[in-house]
Design a protein around this motif. Structure first.
Motif, PDB file in Angstrom:
ATOM      1  N   ALA A 329       0.844  -1.205   0.000  1.00  0.00           N
ATOM      2  CA  ALA A 329       0.000   0.000   0.000  1.00  0.00           C
ATOM      3  C   ALA A 329       0.872   1.246   0.000  1.00  0.00           C
ATOM      4  CB  ALA A 329      -0.917  -0.010   1.216  1.00  0.00           C
ATOM      5  N   GLU A 330       1.983   1.152   0.750  1.00  0.00           N
ATOM      6  CA  GLU A 330       2.902   2.287   0.816  1.00  0.00           C
ATOM      7  C   GLU A 330       3.530   2.538  -0.566  1.00  0.00           C
ATOM      8  OE1 GLU A 330       6.480   2.781   3.692  1.00  0.00           O
ATOM      9  OE2 GLU A 330       4.647   2.315   4.817  1.00  0.00           O
ATOM     10  N   ILE A 331       3.960   1.453  -1.191  1.00  0.00           N
ATOM     11  CA  ILE A 331       4.575   1.574  -2.523  1.00  0.00           C
ATOM     12  C   ILE A 331       3.549   2.140  -3.499  1.00  0.00           C
ATOM     13  CG2 ILE A 331       5.509   0.245  -4.479  1.00  0.00           C
ATOM     14  CD1 ILE A 331       6.715  -1.668  -2.346  1.00  0.00           C
ATOM     15  N   TYR A 332       2.324   1.649  -3.388  1.00  0.00           N
ATOM     16  CA  TYR A 332       1.247   2.107  -4.269  1.00  0.00           C
ATOM     17  C   TYR A 332       1.019   3.609  -4.107  1.00  0.00           C
ATOM     18  CZ  TYR A 332      -3.380   2.072  -6.472  1.00  0.00           C
ATOM     19  OH  TYR A 332      -4.456   2.316  -7.275  1.00  0.00           O
ATOM     20  N   LYS A 333       0.958   4.033  -2.845  1.00  0.00           N
ATOM     21  CA  LYS A 333       0.737   5.463  -2.573  1.00  0.00           C
ATOM     22  C   LYS A 333       1.889   6.294  -3.135  1.00  0.00           C
ATOM     23  CE  LYS A 333      -2.252   5.374   1.439  1.00  0.00           C
ATOM     24  NZ  LYS A 333      -2.341   5.511   2.873  1.00  0.00           N
ATOM     25  N   LYS A 334       3.098   5.774  -2.970  1.00  0.00           N
ATOM     26  CA  LYS A 334       4.291   6.463  -3.463  1.00  0.00           C
ATOM     27  C   LYS A 334       4.212   6.599  -4.987  1.00  0.00           C
ATOM     28  CE  LYS A 334       9.026   6.067  -1.938  1.00  0.00           C
ATOM     29  NZ  LYS A 334       9.973   5.059  -1.468  1.00  0.00           N
ATOM     30  N   GLU A 335       3.804   5.524  -5.616  1.00  0.00           N
ATOM     31  CA  GLU A 335       3.691   5.546  -7.081  1.00  0.00           C
ATOM     32  C   GLU A 335       2.630   6.554  -7.530  1.00  0.00           C
ATOM     33  OE1 GLU A 335       5.539   4.413  -9.377  1.00  0.00           O
ATOM     34  OE2 GLU A 335       6.828   3.279  -8.056  1.00  0.00           O
ATOM     35  N   ILE A 336       1.534   6.618  -6.746  1.00  0.00           N
ATOM     36  CA  ILE A 336       0.473   7.588  -7.075  1.00  0.00           C
ATOM     37  C   ILE A 336       1.050   8.994  -7.000  1.00  0.00           C
ATOM     38  CG2 ILE A 336      -1.729   8.580  -6.315  1.00  0.00           C
ATOM     39  CD1 ILE A 336      -2.402   5.794  -5.183  1.00  0.00           C
ATOM     40  N   ASP A 337       1.826   9.250  -5.921  1.00  0.00           N
ATOM     41  CA  ASP A 337       2.425  10.574  -5.762  1.00  0.00           C
ATOM     42  C   ASP A 337       3.353  10.888  -6.926  1.00  0.00           C
ATOM     43  OD1 ASP A 337       1.082  11.085  -3.488  1.00  0.00           O
ATOM     44  OD2 ASP A 337       2.672  10.454  -2.132  1.00  0.00           O
ATOM     45  N   THR A 338       4.218   9.937  -7.246  1.00  0.00           N
ATOM     46  CA  THR A 338       5.165  10.145  -8.342  1.00  0.00           C
ATOM     47  C   THR A 338       4.400  10.409  -9.628  1.00  0.00           C
ATOM     48  OG1 THR A 338       6.507   8.475  -7.271  1.00  0.00           O
ATOM     49  CG2 THR A 338       7.193   9.137  -9.476  1.00  0.00           C
ATOM     50  N   PHE A 339       3.389   9.597  -9.859  1.00  0.00           N
ATOM     51  CA  PHE A 339       2.589   9.708 -11.073  1.00  0.00           C
ATOM     52  C   PHE A 339       1.899  11.073 -11.147  1.00  0.00           C
ATOM     53  CE2 PHE A 339      -1.222   8.928 -13.599  1.00  0.00           C
ATOM     54  CZ  PHE A 339      -0.625   8.394 -14.733  1.00  0.00           C
ATOM     55  N   SER A 340       1.339  11.503 -10.008  1.00  0.00           N
ATOM     56  CA  SER A 340       0.627  12.790  -9.987  1.00  0.00           C
ATOM     57  C   SER A 340       1.586  13.943 -10.215  1.00  0.00           C
ATOM     58  CB  SER A 340      -0.075  12.996  -8.656  1.00  0.00           C
ATOM     59  OG  SER A 340      -0.841  11.880  -8.370  1.00  0.00           O
ATOM     60  N   GLN A 341       2.803  13.818  -9.640  1.00  0.00           N
ATOM     61  CA  GLN A 341       3.774  14.903  -9.801  1.00  0.00           C
ATOM     62  C   GLN A 341       4.240  15.038 -11.251  1.00  0.00           C
ATOM     63  OE1 GLN A 341       6.686  13.944  -6.871  1.00  0.00           O
ATOM     64  NE2 GLN A 341       5.291  14.503  -5.239  1.00  0.00           N
ATOM     65  N   GLN A 342       4.320  13.880 -11.925  1.00  0.00           N
ATOM     66  CA  GLN A 342       4.763  13.909 -13.320  1.00  0.00           C
ATOM     67  C   GLN A 342       3.755  14.638 -14.193  1.00  0.00           C
ATOM     68  OE1 GLN A 342       5.268   9.782 -14.046  1.00  0.00           O
ATOM     69  NE2 GLN A 342       7.377   9.750 -13.363  1.00  0.00           N
ATOM     70  N   GLY A 343       2.512  14.659 -13.711  1.00  0.00           N
ATOM     71  CA  GLY A 343       1.450  15.310 -14.480  1.00  0.00           C
ATOM     72  C   GLY A 343       0.888  14.381 -15.521  1.00  0.00           C
ATOM     73  N   ILE A 344      -0.334  14.701 -15.921  1.00  0.00           N
ATOM     74  CA  ILE A 344      -0.996  13.834 -16.903  1.00  0.00           C
ATOM     75  C   ILE A 344      -0.856  14.441 -18.296  1.00  0.00           C
ATOM     76  CG2 ILE A 344      -3.169  12.675 -17.437  1.00  0.00           C
ATOM     77  CD1 ILE A 344      -2.001  12.024 -14.688  1.00  0.00           C
TER      78      ILE A 344
END
Lengths: 344, 68
Positions: A329-344
């Motif tokens: 779950a922690e890794i998932y949340k981290k990936e979400i953060d990274t993904f969101s920061q990269q922008g869509i």
């Protein structure tokens, strides 16, 4: 946001398709899905409204009414003095507003992130399926191309026979693979010198390849996030299977096993292998080594040198998977953060 | 979609979030209201002092005028 427009467009297309297919069950599921997505939009709009209201309340609390200003002036006082006297309260008002809007803004950010993330993962799943299909299309196209190149059914059959005799270990020497490789990387000059049927198949192969590469490029940026999501889902599935596990005497009997002073499983009885078989037979993706490491985990010290019941073992297994769940779950949340920061 | 549902439930209960936003909002408004009243009290007491001084000054003028 253009992403939302794409999502809207995609939803509209889905609905149109379901309507065309008269798929009432599908439409019902579609409505449920859209409602689910809509929950975020409502939440975001509501939260934004609350922020605006708090800001408005804060401004009105800090402002001195014109009638009061007049009263102060008439009484021979000055607004500057009042400002000094109430500076502390004003700061408190500002602080309250700041903290509240920050907290709500955080909730908005989380909701937005979730909204983007789920829609993106949905796109990923569709695109992943597409890429799998396109990959097999490439393989089919290659075979058709090879066949067109040989252009002789009898020769083709003989070559296939020869390749089969070489076996998979010598796949690199198989004629079809050598020729496919040559056709794949053929230069323009070579292609134009080939018969029209072969040229046509090369063209089709290149189109299939481009489609496949397009799919791969689309899913590439989401790959890590999707892997983290898949891993978490798999762990959740294991945990729910463990919860469903019947661990009464009917399954395990009254057999027990124990850990020795080094924390290794001692075969006091045959229970150990029975349990492992049980775990394996339920496809818990848990191998004996994992179970052993769970049991020899320093945090499970209390279990050392103890005779364990089946229930205790299951509790430990569950604890092990719960830990894995937290980590995933922690890794998932981290990936979400990274993904969101990269922008869509 | 069920798979997303399970993760949504795992990470975020929308209703819970709404409640949490409502709670932050209500609390903030209440605090701002209390602080606004506190500010009003400060201003009112300042005005009262000013008015008191003014009355005292007028009173002095009257006393001085009539005592002569």
């Amino acid at each position: 946001m253009s992403f939302n427009n794409n999502e809207k467009q995609s939803l509209e297309n889905d609905l149109a398709r379901l309507g065309h297919e008269n798929d009432t069950e599908g439409i019902r599921r579609f409505v449920e899905d859209v409602e689910l997505l809509g929950g975020y939009e409502d939440l975001i709009a509501m939260a934004q409204e609350k922020i605006n209201e708090i800001e408005a309340a804060s401004v009105s609390a800090q402002r001195i009414e014109p009638a009061v200003v007049e009263e102060i002036t008439n009484a021979g006082g000055s607004v500057e003095v009042v400002d000094q006297m109430t500076a502390e309260v004003d700061a408190e008002i500002e602080d309250t507003e700041g903290r509240a809007t920050e907290t709500i803004q955080h909730q908005i950010d989380v909701a937005k992130k979730e909204q983007i993330q789920f829609a993106t993962l949905e796109t990923y799943d569709e695109e992943k399926e597409k890429s799998k299909k396109r990959f097999s299309e490439i393989s089919d196209s290659e075979t058709r191309l090879y066949k067109a190149f040989i252009a002789d059914d009898t020769l083709y059959a003989k070559l296939q026979e020869f390749d089969a005799s070489l076996g998979a270990t010598a796949a690199g020497f198989q004629i079809q693979n050598v020729l496919k490789n040559f056709l794949r990387s053929a230069s323009k000059e070579t292609i134009v010198s080939m018969p029209p049927e072969v040229q046509k198949e090369i063209e089709l192969y290149q189109l299939a390849k481009a489609d496949y590469e397009d799919s791969v490029n689309k899913i590439k940026p989401i790959e890590k996030l999707a892997e983290a999501r898949n891993s978490l889902e798999a762990i959740n599935a294991v945990l729910s299977k463990i919860d469903e596990m019947k661990i009464g005497d009917s399954i395990y009997g009254k057999k027990r096993f124990e850990l020795n002073e080094l924390g290794q499983i001692r075969e006091a009885t045959e229970t150990k292998s029975m349990l492992f078989d049980q775990v394996r037979s339920h496809d818990y993706s848990l191998n004996p080594f994992q179970l052993e490491s769970t049991m020899t985990d320093p945090s499970n010290e209390q279990y050392l040198n103890k005779i364990l019941t089946a229930q205790e073992v299951v509790t430990m297994v569950k604890a092990y998977w719960t830990k894995k769940q937290e980590l995933a779950a922690e890794i998932y949340k981290k990936e979400i953060d990274t993904f969101s920061q990269q922008g869509i | 979609m069920l798979r997303y549902l399970s993760i949504i439930n795992y990470f975020m209960d929308i209703k819970k979030e709404e409640k949490s936003i409502e709670a932050v909002y209500d609390n903030a408004l209440e605090q701002i209201h209390t602080l606004k009243n506190k500010k009003k009290t400060i201003i009112r007491s300042y005005i009262d002092v000013l008015v008191g001084k003014k009355i005292a000054s007028i009173k002095n003028i009257i006393i001085n005028k009539f005592s002569k």
